[in-house]
Design a protein around this motif. Structure first.
Motif, short mmCIF file in Angstrom:
data_model
loop_
_atom_site.label_atom_id
_atom_site.label_comp_id
_atom_site.label_asym_id
_atom_site.label_seq_id
_atom_site.Cartn_x
_atom_site.Cartn_y
_atom_site.Cartn_z
N GLY A 33 22.31 5.80 5.60
CA GLY A 33 23.05 6.17 3.95
C GLY A 33 22.74 4.66 3.81
N LYS A 34 24.00 4.01 4.75
CA LYS A 34 24.28 3.03 3.72
C LYS A 34 22.69 2.39 4.17
CE LYS A 34 26.85 -1.51 6.05
NZ LYS A 34 26.87 -2.21 7.10
N ALA A 35 21.68 1.55 4.88
CA ALA A 35 20.43 0.95 4.63
C ALA A 35 20.07 1.26 2.91
CB ALA A 35 19.38 1.64 5.77
N ILE A 36 20.52 3.00 2.38
CA ILE A 36 19.92 2.72 1.23
C ILE A 36 20.93 2.47 0.12
CG2 ILE A 36 20.13 4.66 -0.65
CD1 ILE A 36 18.89 7.07 1.50
N SER A 37 22.07 2.53 0.29
CA SER A 37 23.22 1.59 -1.06
C SER A 37 23.08 0.54 -0.38
CB SER A 37 24.66 2.21 -0.31
OG SER A 37 25.18 1.77 1.03
N VAL A 38 22.92 -0.39 0.44
CA VAL A 38 22.84 -1.73 0.15
C VAL A 38 21.09 -2.21 -0.09
CG1 VAL A 38 23.99 -1.96 2.09
CG2 VAL A 38 22.63 -2.20 2.94
N SER A 39 20.60 -1.89 -0.04
CA SER A 39 19.05 -2.62 -0.27
C SER A 39 19.05 -1.96 -1.99
CB SER A 39 18.32 -1.23 0.03
OG SER A 39 18.15 0.06 -0.80
N ARG A 40 19.75 -1.07 -2.60
CA ARG A 40 19.72 -0.38 -3.64
C ARG A 40 21.14 -1.79 -4.46
NH1 ARG A 40 23.37 4.10 -4.81
NH2 ARG A 40 21.39 5.48 -4.40
N GLY A 63 14.38 2.70 15.28
CA GLY A 63 14.58 1.95 13.81
C GLY A 63 13.73 2.87 12.60
N HIS A 64 14.53 2.42 11.40
CA HIS A 64 13.69 2.81 10.16
C HIS A 64 13.36 2.18 9.13
CE1 HIS A 64 18.08 3.88 9.90
NE2 HIS A 64 18.10 2.63 9.28
N VAL A 65 12.10 1.46 8.17
CA VAL A 65 11.81 1.30 7.17
C VAL A 65 12.17 1.55 6.24
CG1 VAL A 65 9.69 0.10 6.19
CG2 VAL A 65 10.43 1.10 9.22
N SER A 113 0.76 -1.23 -0.05
CA SER A 113 0.26 0.19 -0.08
C SER A 113 0.91 1.46 0.07
CB SER A 113 -1.19 -0.05 1.05
OG SER A 113 -1.72 -1.07 0.98
N LEU A 114 1.69 1.43 0.46
CA LEU A 114 2.94 2.87 0.81
C LEU A 114 3.30 2.88 -0.38
CD1 LEU A 114 3.43 4.33 2.79
CD2 LEU A 114 5.10 3.40 3.80
N GLN A 115 4.13 1.68 -0.93
CA GLN A 115 4.33 1.50 -2.02
C GLN A 115 3.65 2.40 -3.75
OE1 GLN A 115 7.59 1.09 -2.75
NE2 GLN A 115 8.17 1.62 -5.26
N ALA A 116 2.29 1.76 -2.86
CA ALA A 116 1.77 1.82 -4.21
C ALA A 116 1.54 3.39 -4.35
CB ALA A 116 0.23 1.03 -4.19
N LEU A 117 1.14 4.32 -2.76
CA LEU A 117 0.81 5.44 -2.86
C LEU A 117 2.00 6.39 -3.07
CD1 LEU A 117 -1.02 5.06 0.98
CD2 LEU A 117 -2.14 6.01 -1.27
N TYR A 127 12.67 5.43 -3.87
CA TYR A 127 12.56 4.40 -2.40
C TYR A 127 11.97 5.36 -1.46
CZ TYR A 127 16.59 7.38 -0.97
OH TYR A 127 16.96 8.78 -0.34
N VAL A 128 11.11 4.82 -0.66
CA VAL A 128 10.64 5.63 0.81
C VAL A 128 11.16 4.59 2.23
CG1 VAL A 128 8.29 5.67 2.27
CG2 VAL A 128 8.68 5.37 -0.54
N ILE A 129 11.72 6.11 2.65
CA ILE A 129 11.79 5.45 4.08
C ILE A 129 11.28 6.25 5.14
CG2 ILE A 129 13.64 7.30 5.18
CD1 ILE A 129 15.19 5.48 4.09
N ILE A 130 10.75 5.89 6.07
CA ILE A 130 10.33 5.68 7.09
C ILE A 130 11.10 6.04 8.30
CG2 ILE A 130 8.13 5.43 8.60
CD1 ILE A 130 6.56 3.69 6.48
N GLU A 131 11.71 6.49 9.65
CA GLU A 131 12.64 7.09 10.38
C GLU A 131 11.53 7.31 11.66
OE1 GLU A 131 15.41 9.74 9.33
OE2 GLU A 131 16.92 9.00 11.03
#
Lengths: 186, 135
Positions: B118-125, B93-95, B66-70, B85-89
């Motif tokens: 920053g690391k979460a973004i880069s490793v997830s990519r 923690g963060h999603v 749902s969140l991705q679609a929104l 990407y979408v970040i919830i901080e």
């Protein structure tokens, strides 16, 4: 009416997105994703968050139309959205198995809204079945929710006349309930 | 890939599910503060989860869908180009949600607060790109 939020709910494939597209005066905001659950509904896409449309009532006044996903795995959206809504258009497709129980089951999920707001049931695809589903829904509602005024229509979600009539009936239903509640407390 | 596999939804395709599990395991190795990660279909079915478990609870997959679609609807509405990407901080923690490039699937990852955004973004990519290439 202080808040003009109308919710469209019902099982997958009942026509909620189509109904909002038919009624809305703005381009509808949709959150459709490729449907991988073709056993439940054989259609290309499915709503995964919400649909949003609007009808203008004046310069500062709008009816906001929200559609929620039909699949139970998105029931958190049902909970979130019904808090803001004043009325519910519950759409079900006539060729669904045990359509009467389906309506009762959905009304239980939206019980909070059904008790404080208005509800109208729209039965789509009735051209495939004849009048029997309407009778089934009527009997199920009379059995499970005796004394609760819930209008039932057969509708084609693509038909603007059908959907406007359904919406107007819902608004009348809300106003009738409000008047009855006010009368009871005087 | 066979025609049958192409028609099969990702969450029922053993090949895709296996590769998704391996991708999530790599994400866990690259980021020790990873709590939960899920690969999901656009319509909210769980393809794979890390750490693996048998529970049928697919709440995270549904909510991420749902969140991705929104988020994609907002990007479309504002004509901001391609979504990233979408970040919830949050305090604990963060999603992070990220589309798997070129696929009707999304990577959702929950990190504890020890992980930098920053690391979460880069490793997830990297994991999402490698996963897409491997399918």
């Amino acid at each position: 009416m202080a808040e003009h939020v109308i919710l469209f709910a019902g099982p997958m494939g009942a026509g909620k997105t189509t109904a909002i597209r038919t009624l809305s005066e703005i381009e509808v905001v949709s959150t459709e994703a490729a449907n991988t659950d073709r056993e439940t509904a054989d259609k290309e896409t499915t709503t995964v968050a919400l649909d949003y449309g609007e009808i203008g009532l004046g310069p500062d006044d709008k009816v906001r139309l929200y559609g929620v996903p039909g699949q139970r795995r998105f029931d958190f959206m049902w909970t979130i959205m019904q808090e803001r809504a004043m009325g519910l258009i519950l759409l079900v497709h006539a060729d669904a198995p045990d359509v009467g129980s389906l309506v009762v089951e959905h009304l239980r999920e939206f019980e909070h809204l059904a008790r404080r707001g208005g509800v109208v049931v729209g039965i789509s695809r009735s051209d495939l079945t004849g009048p029997q589903p309407v009778n089934e829904v009527h009997a199920a509602l009379a059995g499970q929710l005796p004394g609760v005024l819930i209008p039932i229509f057969t509708v084609d979600p693509r038909d603007a006349g059908h959907m406007r009539m359904t919406l107007m009936t819902l608004i009348a239903n809300i106003e009738t309930r409000t008047a009855l509640t006010a009368g009871a407390t005087e | 890939m066979t025609d049958t596999a192409e028609l099969m939804p990702p969450h029922r395709d053993p090949h895709t599910v296996d590769i998704a599990h391996r991708a999530l395991a790599v994400l866990g190795e690259l980021s020790p503060s990873l709590g939960i990660a899920v690969v999901l279909t656009d319509d909210g079915f769980e393809v794979a989860r890390h750490p693996r478990r048998d529970s049928a609870d697919q709440r995270l997959a549904s909510m991420a869908s749902s969140l991705q679609a929104l988020s994609e609807a907002i990007v479309r509405e504002l004509r901001l180009g391609a979504p990233g990407y979408v970040i919830i901080e949050a305090t604990e923690g963060h999603v992070l949600l990220r589309r798997v490039p070129g696929r009707q699937m999304v990577l959702a990852a929950v990190f504890d607060s020890d992980e930098s955004v920053g690391k979460a973004i880069s490793v997830s990519r990297k994991v999402a790109e490698d996963f897409s290439a491997a399918i």
